[in-house]
Motif scaffolding. Sequence first.
Motif, mmCIF file in Angstrom:
data_model
loop_
_atom_site.group_PDB
_atom_site.id
_atom_site.type_symbol
_atom_site.label_atom_id
_atom_site.label_comp_id
_atom_site.label_asym_id
_atom_site.label_seq_id
_atom_site.Cartn_x
_atom_site.Cartn_y
_atom_site.Cartn_z
ATOM 1 N N ARG A 177 38.438 41.229 34.448
ATOM 2 C CA ARG A 177 38.524 42.663 34.104
ATOM 3 C C ARG A 177 39.695 43.154 34.288
ATOM 4 N NH1 ARG A 177 33.143 44.578 35.039
ATOM 5 N NH2 ARG A 177 34.166 46.642 34.496
ATOM 6 N N MET A 581 36.453 44.950 41.159
ATOM 7 C CA MET A 581 35.730 44.751 40.055
ATOM 8 C C MET A 581 35.592 43.344 39.675
ATOM 9 S SD MET A 581 34.065 47.742 39.878
ATOM 10 C CE MET A 581 33.314 46.965 38.467
ATOM 11 N N GLU A 582 36.441 42.454 40.016
ATOM 12 C CA GLU A 582 36.342 41.064 39.739
ATOM 13 C C GLU A 582 35.192 40.590 40.461
ATOM 14 O OE1 GLU A 582 38.066 40.043 37.273
ATOM 15 O OE2 GLU A 582 39.501 41.538 37.172
ATOM 16 N N LEU A 583 34.661 41.019 41.116
ATOM 17 C CA LEU A 583 33.136 40.460 41.599
ATOM 18 C C LEU A 583 32.221 40.455 40.510
ATOM 19 C CD1 LEU A 583 32.395 39.547 44.609
ATOM 20 C CD2 LEU A 583 31.545 41.754 44.921
ATOM 21 N N THR A 584 32.211 41.346 39.642
ATOM 22 C CA THR A 584 31.479 41.260 38.667
ATOM 23 C C THR A 584 32.085 40.009 37.813
ATOM 24 O OG1 THR A 584 32.838 42.553 37.110
ATOM 25 C CG2 THR A 584 31.411 43.989 38.715
ATOM 26 N N THR A 585 33.142 39.665 37.761
ATOM 27 C CA THR A 585 33.635 38.618 36.887
ATOM 28 C C THR A 585 32.834 37.278 37.533
ATOM 29 O OG1 THR A 585 35.452 39.466 36.280
ATOM 30 C CG2 THR A 585 35.447 37.339 36.065
ATOM 31 N N SER A 588 29.399 37.079 36.824
ATOM 32 C CA SER A 588 29.239 36.712 35.504
ATOM 33 C C SER A 588 29.136 35.139 35.138
ATOM 34 C CB SER A 588 30.179 37.590 34.467
ATOM 35 O OG SER A 588 29.784 36.952 32.984
ATOM 36 N N PHE A 630 27.819 47.690 47.332
ATOM 37 C CA PHE A 630 28.594 47.469 46.165
ATOM 38 C C PHE A 630 28.673 46.007 45.742
ATOM 39 C CE2 PHE A 630 32.742 45.847 44.396
ATOM 40 C CZ PHE A 630 32.778 46.831 43.370
ATOM 41 N N ALA A 631 28.621 44.925 46.348
ATOM 42 C CA ALA A 631 28.449 43.697 45.973
ATOM 43 C C ALA A 631 27.115 43.480 45.434
ATOM 44 C CB ALA A 631 28.666 42.794 47.248
ATOM 45 N N CYS A 634 27.193 44.750 41.892
ATOM 46 C CA CYS A 634 27.903 43.780 40.928
ATOM 47 C C CYS A 634 27.171 42.571 40.633
ATOM 48 C CB CYS A 634 29.192 43.519 41.516
ATOM 49 S SG CYS A 634 30.335 44.929 41.719
#
Length: 672
Positions: A177, A581-585, A588, A630-631, A634
Amino acid sequence: MVPNPDTTPSVAEPALPDGEYAWHKLVDLDEMGEGRAMTVTVGHESLCVTRTADGGYGCLGNACPHQGGPLGEGSIEGGWLRCPWHGYDYSPKNGRPPPPFDDAPAAYRTEVRADGVYVALPVERPRERTVSDMLVETMAAWGVTHVFGMVGHSNLGFADAVRAAEARGDLTFIGIRHEGAASFAACAYGKLTGGLAACFAIAGPGSTNLLTGLYDAKMDRAPVLALSGQVPSAVRGRGAFQDTDLSAAFADVARYSATVQSGSNYAELMTLACKTAVVERDVGHLVLPDEVQVLPAPEGPAGSPGSPQGRTGSRAVEPPAEALAAAVDAVAGAARPLIIVGHGARGSMAGIVALAELIGAPVATTFKGKGLIGDRHPLACGVLGRSGTPIASWFMNEADLLLTFGVSFANHTGIADYKPTVQVDFDPMALGRFHPVDVPVLAEVGVAARALGEAIPADRNCQDLRGEVAERWSIWRDEKARRRADDRGEGLNAASVFDALSRLVPADAIVPVDVGNHAYSFGRYFETRGQTVLMSGYLGSIGFALPAAMGCWAATQSRPEHAGRAVVSVSGDGGFGQYAMELTTAASYGMDITHVLLNNNELGKISKEQRAAELDVWQTSLHNPDFAAFAELCGARGFRVMSTDQLDDAVEAALDHQGPALVEILTDPLLV
């Protein structure tokens, strides 16, 4: 472009393609309104499909011949298709512009059938091998298995070569991200393995975003390959969009940096970048102008990829005989030598531990070297310095000789400069860097440790201090138990958090640690049992831990020696917020990472520094969300710990989860 009022758009049918072609369906009959244009992709071809007021259809290449504007996003005005970028006009049927212009996009024959509108397109030719393919093949030969980065307009040619390599199974691309996360991930991969991962960005801000993680690699001597897209050479230096001087921007951070030009020895440039990164333990960097990325690869031997074959030699450098003899005399003559190991001893500990056991010498580590010897070893005495244990400081104060391996003597470690010192390092510039040492030894540290062990005489003066080490640990563990009982009612204390992690984190885990108060507490309280600890050492960059965990996870996928190892990263709320936001990475890509977040709603380290400087605490409070919730948003698992009795269950559940998980622990900012 303003059309001549005396002309009307040509409606002549485009010719059928020369050579072999095939018909492809573009749209259904009711899909487009009259007087509209739209973009349709067939295979790899982007097309502009038009429908005029009389109901006729046209199909053009989607790029305006002026500057490549997307014609499918344009509008039909006065019968002409108008480019959305600069207003150039073309016939929506065959692409011909009004006089006196003659540049035109490609046009293709359409045919209306009962089930829709079709177009005749040349049969797509096989993908041509490009300069980018050569570069990627060379990277893979040098051991690059993971590329972290972001695809964009000035690196598309190279990105397509990475895509093709991934399809062949040669490497894996991780789309992040923020480019800073890409460089931190690649840096952590290098710190852990000694091998190469790559980070990849577009021109301008994409590449400048890489710099912080690359400086971390440079300062901690970790190999990283950085790859920058660049604007086309034709507009370079003329103030084009995102036109920045990347050679100048990377001049300080990269040990090797070059721009790949048309006619370059492409494989050799990539080989030099990779070799420099690996051999110098530094940053290798290439700038890739947009048009060069898609040039056809040369034919014959000139098009062969590079490799490390015959390009490097053994680094097992033995100490000079005179220096070794002086070191043996110094160690054998000392009654209480203390061995100190730093990050430079990573991968060389077997010989050092054997030497310590032979002479009964306690072993302290720098903060960057934490975990190189497990704290349950009878000669281990923990971390020395600001993040350290009273055990290590006791033995330094009582030592009559310091024997250091791969240590920088940074001020945070606080190694006494008045003690007699034998310093072993592979880097000649590291020897006596901050002050003269009594015996500087230039050698690979593992080789030197084995040589010392073989040469130490039986009649040495060294005392076996195992019993004293055990005594000092007993005193310190009693003190930690007292601190675990501290409770102001404002969150958990750090001693309790790291007691739980000491018990629960797997002994073979990889543990990236961020910067902040939690890091000092980690160095002081967490007892290692074989874990590998990584951190942003000399740069001390906040935000390191989560991106580093992604790089470490990649190593568990590509390096057999790290397969199956758990990755458990630790940060404060300030550090986590940098790359949250790298938690979404991680979600993914299904990364099996457990992130432990100590949340005190404050930049606690800065507050502490302000108090120490007798200043008001100012601008250090943080407005945080519920990070566990939040986690979950994500795509990870989230656990929230508000009391000590919840701690073990939450950590165990997070470790058991297959995929990314976050344990948010509400902590007291003063009980560190």
